[in-house]
Design an enzyme around this catalytic site. Sequence first.
Site, PDB file in Angstrom:
ATOM      1  N   HIS A  51       0.853  -1.174   0.000  1.00 38.47           N
ATOM      2  CA  HIS A  51       0.000   0.000   0.000  1.00 38.47           C
ATOM      3  C   HIS A  51       0.898   1.236   0.000  1.00 38.47           C
ATOM      4  O   HIS A  51       2.101   1.144   0.218  1.00 38.47           O
ATOM      5  CB  HIS A  51      -0.992   0.004   1.163  1.00 38.47           C
ATOM      6  CG  HIS A  51      -0.393   0.303   2.491  1.00 38.47           C
ATOM      7  ND1 HIS A  51       0.201  -0.658   3.287  1.00 38.47           N
ATOM      8  CD2 HIS A  51      -0.288   1.464   3.173  1.00 38.47           C
ATOM      9  CE1 HIS A  51       0.633  -0.100   4.399  1.00 38.47           C
ATOM     10  NE2 HIS A  51       0.363   1.187   4.358  1.00 38.47           N
ATOM     11  N   TYR A 119       3.529   2.241  14.451  1.00 41.48           N
ATOM     12  CA  TYR A 119       3.870   3.198  13.398  1.00 41.48           C
ATOM     13  C   TYR A 119       3.223   4.552  13.656  1.00 41.48           C
ATOM     14  O   TYR A 119       2.155   4.659  14.245  1.00 41.48           O
ATOM     15  CB  TYR A 119       3.541   2.663  12.005  1.00 41.48           C
ATOM     16  CG  TYR A 119       2.110   2.255  11.777  1.00 41.48           C
ATOM     17  CD1 TYR A 119       1.206   3.114  11.146  1.00 41.48           C
ATOM     18  CD2 TYR A 119       1.658   1.000  12.167  1.00 41.48           C
ATOM     19  CE1 TYR A 119      -0.090   2.724  10.912  1.00 41.48           C
ATOM     20  CE2 TYR A 119       0.348   0.605  11.931  1.00 41.48           C
ATOM     21  CZ  TYR A 119      -0.513   1.475  11.303  1.00 41.48           C
ATOM     22  OH  TYR A 119      -1.811   1.094  11.081  1.00 41.48           O
TER      23      TYR A 119
END
Length: 151
Positions: A51, A119
Amino acid sequence: MIQGVKIKKLVKYVDDRGFFSELVRDDENLLSEFGQASWSMSYPGVIKAFHYHELQDDLWFFPSGQAQVVLYDLRPDSPTYQETNVYYLGVDNPSLLLIPKMVAHGYRVLGNEPATIIYFTTKSYNPNHPDEKRIPWDDPSIGFDWETKNR
């Protein structure tokens, strides 16, 4: 290295109680701005790819497990256009990886233990207009071979 990608080796301060390590600081200029922090876990052998984002940068950290991280530069104006980079991140290589916008990214969990990823992004997730574009993990235009090469 793909233009704009940065990697930061983490420093552990260890004593008889355990350890401490700074992940990201505002004076390091890793993120142009802060949007969101997220946490995810994947099981051994799982491939989560590919992605990319048009508006946000990602900063990845794997505090447990091991992952093979693959990046592919989608930016036609980049000197590293269509270049692929591979990183091995996790408990054995504690590092932060900055992934710029328009660089496709994904990972495969290595070994027999789950991998955890934390993240940070420069934008918060917007469910009404997600900045999440998908490319199949086996897309022939990227042509990445995810299989482990026994040597």
